[in-house]
Write a protein that holds these residues in place. Structure first.
Motif, PDB file in Angstrom:
ATOM      1  N   LEU A 106       0.844  -1.193   0.000  1.00  0.00           N
ATOM      2  CA  LEU A 106       0.000   0.000   0.000  1.00  0.00           C
ATOM      3  C   LEU A 106       0.880   1.245   0.000  1.00  0.00           C
ATOM      4  O   LEU A 106       1.825   1.347   0.785  1.00  0.00           O
ATOM      5  CB  LEU A 106      -0.883  -0.034   1.267  1.00  0.00           C
ATOM      6  CG  LEU A 106      -1.804   1.139   1.569  1.00  0.00           C
ATOM      7  CD1 LEU A 106      -2.814   1.371   0.455  1.00  0.00           C
ATOM      8  CD2 LEU A 106      -2.544   0.902   2.892  1.00  0.00           C
ATOM      9  N   TYR A 107       0.558   2.173  -0.893  1.00  0.00           N
ATOM     10  CA  TYR A 107       1.286   3.443  -0.947  1.00  0.00           C
ATOM     11  C   TYR A 107       0.272   4.564  -0.818  1.00  0.00           C
ATOM     12  O   TYR A 107      -0.753   4.560  -1.494  1.00  0.00           O
ATOM     13  CB  TYR A 107       2.054   3.553  -2.275  1.00  0.00           C
ATOM     14  CG  TYR A 107       3.148   4.611  -2.274  1.00  0.00           C
ATOM     15  CD1 TYR A 107       4.057   4.708  -1.226  1.00  0.00           C
ATOM     16  CD2 TYR A 107       3.288   5.498  -3.341  1.00  0.00           C
ATOM     17  CE1 TYR A 107       5.073   5.663  -1.241  1.00  0.00           C
ATOM     18  CE2 TYR A 107       4.305   6.462  -3.354  1.00  0.00           C
ATOM     19  CZ  TYR A 107       5.193   6.539  -2.302  1.00  0.00           C
ATOM     20  OH  TYR A 107       6.207   7.481  -2.308  1.00  0.00           O
ATOM     21  N   LEU A 108       0.566   5.512   0.092  1.00  0.00           N
ATOM     22  CA  LEU A 108      -0.401   6.565   0.424  1.00  0.00           C
ATOM     23  C   LEU A 108       0.164   7.968   0.209  1.00  0.00           C
ATOM     24  O   LEU A 108       1.339   8.219   0.500  1.00  0.00           O
ATOM     25  CB  LEU A 108      -0.787   6.468   1.915  1.00  0.00           C
ATOM     26  CG  LEU A 108      -1.304   5.139   2.463  1.00  0.00           C
ATOM     27  CD1 LEU A 108      -1.476   5.247   3.980  1.00  0.00           C
ATOM     28  CD2 LEU A 108      -2.616   4.767   1.817  1.00  0.00           C
ATOM     29  N   THR A 109      -0.687   8.871  -0.226  1.00  0.00           N
ATOM     30  CA  THR A 109      -0.395  10.302  -0.143  1.00  0.00           C
ATOM     31  C   THR A 109      -0.464  10.621   1.346  1.00  0.00           C
ATOM     32  O   THR A 109      -1.517  10.430   1.964  1.00  0.00           O
ATOM     33  CB  THR A 109      -1.502  11.120  -0.850  1.00  0.00           C
ATOM     34  OG1 THR A 109      -1.685  10.630  -2.161  1.00  0.00           O
ATOM     35  CG2 THR A 109      -1.162  12.598  -0.855  1.00  0.00           C
ATOM     36  N   HIS A 110       0.627  11.107   1.942  1.00  0.00           N
ATOM     37  CA  HIS A 110       0.635  11.277   3.408  1.00  0.00           C
ATOM     38  C   HIS A 110      -0.380  12.339   3.861  1.00  0.00           C
ATOM     39  O   HIS A 110      -1.155  12.119   4.774  1.00  0.00           O
ATOM     40  CB  HIS A 110       2.048  11.628   3.887  1.00  0.00           C
ATOM     41  CG  HIS A 110       2.311  11.263   5.309  1.00  0.00           C
ATOM     42  ND1 HIS A 110       3.512  10.757   5.752  1.00  0.00           N
ATOM     43  CD2 HIS A 110       1.521  11.322   6.403  1.00  0.00           C
ATOM     44  CE1 HIS A 110       3.444  10.522   7.055  1.00  0.00           C
ATOM     45  NE2 HIS A 110       2.247  10.874   7.475  1.00  0.00           N
ATOM     46  N   TRP A 111      -0.332  13.503   3.210  1.00  0.00           N
ATOM     47  CA  TRP A 111      -1.305  14.581   3.479  1.00  0.00           C
ATOM     48  C   TRP A 111      -1.724  15.192   2.147  1.00  0.00           C
ATOM     49  O   TRP A 111      -0.918  15.236   1.218  1.00  0.00           O
ATOM     50  CB  TRP A 111      -0.670  15.691   4.355  1.00  0.00           C
ATOM     51  CG  TRP A 111      -0.441  15.295   5.779  1.00  0.00           C
ATOM     52  CD1 TRP A 111       0.663  14.662   6.284  1.00  0.00           C
ATOM     53  CD2 TRP A 111      -1.331  15.481   6.881  1.00  0.00           C
ATOM     54  NE1 TRP A 111       0.513  14.449   7.639  1.00  0.00           N
ATOM     55  CE2 TRP A 111      -0.706  14.940   8.031  1.00  0.00           C
ATOM     56  CE3 TRP A 111      -2.603  16.060   7.021  1.00  0.00           C
ATOM     57  CZ2 TRP A 111      -1.301  14.962   9.294  1.00  0.00           C
ATOM     58  CZ3 TRP A 111      -3.190  16.077   8.286  1.00  0.00           C
ATOM     59  CH2 TRP A 111      -2.540  15.534   9.403  1.00  0.00           C
ATOM     60  N   PRO A 112      -2.951  15.715   2.038  1.00  0.00           N
ATOM     61  CA  PRO A 112      -3.383  16.326   0.787  1.00  0.00           C
ATOM     62  C   PRO A 112      -2.787  17.728   0.633  1.00  0.00           C
ATOM     63  O   PRO A 112      -3.381  18.714   1.062  1.00  0.00           O
ATOM     64  CB  PRO A 112      -4.909  16.385   0.936  1.00  0.00           C
ATOM     65  CG  PRO A 112      -5.151  16.419   2.405  1.00  0.00           C
ATOM     66  CD  PRO A 112      -4.009  15.698   3.067  1.00  0.00           C
ATOM     67  N   VAL A 113      -1.607  17.819   0.037  1.00  0.00           N
ATOM     68  CA  VAL A 113      -0.950  19.113  -0.156  1.00  0.00           C
ATOM     69  C   VAL A 113      -1.706  19.901  -1.230  1.00  0.00           C
ATOM     70  O   VAL A 113      -1.882  19.415  -2.351  1.00  0.00           O
ATOM     71  CB  VAL A 113       0.527  18.924  -0.565  1.00  0.00           C
ATOM     72  CG1 VAL A 113       1.171  20.269  -0.911  1.00  0.00           C
ATOM     73  CG2 VAL A 113       1.311  18.236   0.555  1.00  0.00           C
ATOM     74  N   GLU A 114      -2.131  21.082  -0.841  1.00  0.00           N
ATOM     75  CA  GLU A 114      -2.940  21.939  -1.721  1.00  0.00           C
ATOM     76  C   GLU A 114      -2.287  22.104  -3.096  1.00  0.00           C
ATOM     77  O   GLU A 114      -1.089  22.388  -3.177  1.00  0.00           O
ATOM     78  CB  GLU A 114      -3.097  23.304  -1.027  1.00  0.00           C
ATOM     79  CG  GLU A 114      -4.235  24.160  -1.528  1.00  0.00           C
ATOM     80  CD  GLU A 114      -5.581  23.439  -1.498  1.00  0.00           C
ATOM     81  OE1 GLU A 114      -5.909  22.830  -0.461  1.00  0.00           O
ATOM     82  OE2 GLU A 114      -6.291  23.498  -2.527  1.00  0.00           O
ATOM     83  N   GLY A 115      -3.065  21.930  -4.128  1.00  0.00           N
ATOM     84  CA  GLY A 115      -2.542  22.126  -5.482  1.00  0.00           C
ATOM     85  C   GLY A 115      -1.742  20.945  -6.016  1.00  0.00           C
ATOM     86  O   GLY A 115      -1.347  20.938  -7.180  1.00  0.00           O
ATOM     87  N   LYS A 116      -1.461  19.965  -5.159  1.00  0.00           N
ATOM     88  CA  LYS A 116      -0.605  18.844  -5.604  1.00  0.00           C
ATOM     89  C   LYS A 116      -1.214  17.468  -5.382  1.00  0.00           C
ATOM     90  O   LYS A 116      -0.817  16.496  -6.021  1.00  0.00           O
ATOM     91  CB  LYS A 116       0.733  18.896  -4.847  1.00  0.00           C
ATOM     92  CG  LYS A 116       1.596  20.068  -5.249  1.00  0.00           C
ATOM     93  CD  LYS A 116       2.991  19.934  -4.674  1.00  0.00           C
ATOM     94  CE  LYS A 116       3.871  21.073  -5.168  1.00  0.00           C
ATOM     95  NZ  LYS A 116       5.167  21.079  -4.485  1.00  0.00           N
ATOM     96  N   PHE A 117      -2.151  17.368  -4.425  1.00  0.00           N
ATOM     97  CA  PHE A 117      -2.528  16.015  -4.009  1.00  0.00           C
ATOM     98  C   PHE A 117      -3.208  15.185  -5.091  1.00  0.00           C
ATOM     99  O   PHE A 117      -3.081  13.962  -5.105  1.00  0.00           O
ATOM    100  CB  PHE A 117      -3.355  16.041  -2.712  1.00  0.00           C
ATOM    101  CG  PHE A 117      -4.721  16.659  -2.822  1.00  0.00           C
ATOM    102  CD1 PHE A 117      -4.903  18.018  -2.610  1.00  0.00           C
ATOM    103  CD2 PHE A 117      -5.835  15.883  -3.109  1.00  0.00           C
ATOM    104  CE1 PHE A 117      -6.164  18.595  -2.695  1.00  0.00           C
ATOM    105  CE2 PHE A 117      -7.102  16.446  -3.196  1.00  0.00           C
ATOM    106  CZ  PHE A 117      -7.271  17.813  -2.998  1.00  0.00           C
ATOM    107  N   VAL A 118      -3.893  15.844  -6.025  1.00  0.00           N
ATOM    108  CA  VAL A 118      -4.536  15.069  -7.100  1.00  0.00           C
ATOM    109  C   VAL A 118      -3.464  14.469  -8.008  1.00  0.00           C
ATOM    110  O   VAL A 118      -3.513  13.276  -8.347  1.00  0.00           O
ATOM    111  CB  VAL A 118      -5.548  15.930  -7.891  1.00  0.00           C
ATOM    112  CG1 VAL A 118      -6.082  15.164  -9.095  1.00  0.00           C
ATOM    113  CG2 VAL A 118      -6.710  16.353  -6.985  1.00  0.00           C
ATOM    114  N   ASP A 119      -2.443  15.270  -8.358  1.00  0.00           N
ATOM    115  CA  ASP A 119      -1.342  14.749  -9.180  1.00  0.00           C
ATOM    116  C   ASP A 119      -0.563  13.670  -8.432  1.00  0.00           C
ATOM    117  O   ASP A 119      -0.095  12.705  -9.032  1.00  0.00           O
ATOM    118  CB  ASP A 119      -0.392  15.884  -9.577  1.00  0.00           C
ATOM    119  CG  ASP A 119      -1.028  16.810 -10.614  1.00  0.00           C
ATOM    120  OD1 ASP A 119      -1.968  16.361 -11.303  1.00  0.00           O
ATOM    121  OD2 ASP A 119      -0.590  17.973 -10.708  1.00  0.00           O
TER     122      ASP A 119
END
Ligand code: NAD
Length: 260
Positions: A106-119
Motif C-alpha cells: 500500500l502506498y499513500l499520499t501522506h497529506w493532501p498538499v494543496e494544489g498537488k494532491f490530485v497529481d
C-alpha cells in the motif's frame, strides 16, 4: 476475527485489520526488535512512511522475519515535500530502495498538499498500473479532498488513513468512505495514549476484564476500522494484539461512540 483477519479491499486484496505503526521509532535496534516481536506474535502489517526515517530498518526486519515477505502487508507514504506527479514517482523509488523490497502493498499520499494532491494520487495510480504497489490509497483526506481525487482518477483510492479514536470518531467521513468502497485505517488509534485514562473507557475495561487499550482497539475493529497501534514495548505489542477473544455489546459500542 483473529490477528490474521483481513478486510477485503475494493480490488479483492486482503489487508490485515490490525498492524504495527512505527512512527517515532528511530532507534535502529529498538525498531528491529519491535517489528520482529510483532511478526513473531502474528502481526502481518507494518505501517511506515518516508517521514519516519526508518524504512531501512523496516525493510531489514522484514527480510529477517520468521515469515515470507508475501505474507506481510507493508505500507509507506509519500511526504509533503515530494508531492506532485514526477516527484511522487521519484519518492516511491527512493522508499522502495530504502526498504529494499520489490513491491509495496500500500502506498499513500501522506497529506493532501494543496494544489498537488490530485497529481500525487495520479502518480500512485500509475504505480498501481505498473504493479509496483498492490493497493493505491491516501491519508488525511477529508470528503472534499476525496471528491477531487475521485473526479480525476481512473482507479479510486482503496484506503484512507485518518486520525480516528473515541474522541474523534469520524463517523461522517467513515460513512462517505464506506459508500465509495474506501477502507478506513485509524492512525493514533489510541489517541497517542491520551484516551487510555478516560473514565468511561476505564470502567468499561474493568467490566470486560481487559485493558483500556484493548477496549479501544476492539471498538475500532467492530466499527470496521483497520488499526495500526504503535508500541516498542513487547508486553504492549502483545496486549494490543489480544483483542479477539471478547466482543463489545451494542450498548458498549454506543457508549464509546458518544465520547466523540
Ligand atoms: P497510538 O495511538 O498508536 O499511540 C501510541 C502510543 O500509545 C505509544 O507511543 C505508547 O506510548 C502508547 N501505547 C501503545 N500501546 C499501549 C498500551 N497497550 N498501553 C498503554 N500505552 C500504550 O499513536 P501513533 O503512534 O501516533 O499512531 C499509530 C501509527 O499511526 C503510527 O505509528 C503511524 O504508523 C501512524 N500514523 C499516521 C499518521 C498519518 O498522518 N497518516 C499520523 C500519525 C500516525
Amino acid at each position: 476475527m483473529n490477528l490474521q483477519s483481513t478486510k477485503t479491499l475494493a480490488n479483492g486484496i486482503h489487508m490485515p485489520r490490525l498492524g504495527l505503526g512505527v512512527y517515532k521509532m528511530t532507534d535502529r535496534d529498538e525498531t528491529l526488535q519491535a517489528i520482529t516481536t510483532a511478526i513473531d506474535l502474528g502481526y502481518r502489517a507494518i505501517d511506515t512512511a518516508a517521514l519516519y526515517y526508518n524504512e531501512e530498518e523496516v525493510g531489514e526486519a522484514i527480510r529477517n522475519a520468521s515469515v515470507k515477505r508475501e505474507e506481510l502487508f507493508v505500507t509507506t507514504k509519500v511526504w509533503n515535500s515530494d508531492q506532485g506527479y514526477d516527484n511522487t514517482l521519484r519518492a516511491f523509488e527512493t522508499s522502495l530502495k530504502k526498504l529494499d523490497l520489490d513491491y509495496l502493498d500500500l502506498y499513500l499520499t501522506h497529506w493532501p498538499v494543496e494544489g498537488k494532491f490530485v497529481d500525487t494520487y495520479r502518480a500512485i495510480e500509475r504505480l498501481y498500473d505498473e504493479k509496483l504497489i498492490r493497493v493505491p490509497g491516501v491519508s488525511n483526506h477529508h470528503e472534499h479532498h476525496l471528491q477531487q481525487v475521485l473526479a480525476k482518477c481512473n482507479v479510486a483510492p482503496m484506503v484512507n488513513q485518518v486520525e480516528l479514536q473515541p474522541y474523534l470518531n469520524q463517523a461522517e467521513l467513515r460513512a462517505f468512505c464506506q459508500e465509495h468502497h474506501i477502507a478506513v485505517t485509524a492512525w493514533s488509534p489510541l489517541g497517542r495514549g491520551h484516551v487510555l485514562n478516560d473514565e468511561t473507557i476505564s470502567r468499561i475495561a474493568a467490566d470486560y476484564g481487559v485493558t483500556p487499550a484493548q477496549i479501544i482497539l476492539r471498538w475500532h475493529l467492530q466499527n470496521d476500522v483497520l488499526v495500526i497501534p504503535k508500541s516498542v514495548t513487547p508486553s504492549r505489542i502483545k496486549e494490543n494484539s489480544e483483542v479477539f477473544h471478547f466482543e463489545l455489546t451494542e450498548a458498549t459500542m454506543q457508549e464509546i461512540n458518544a465520547l466523540n
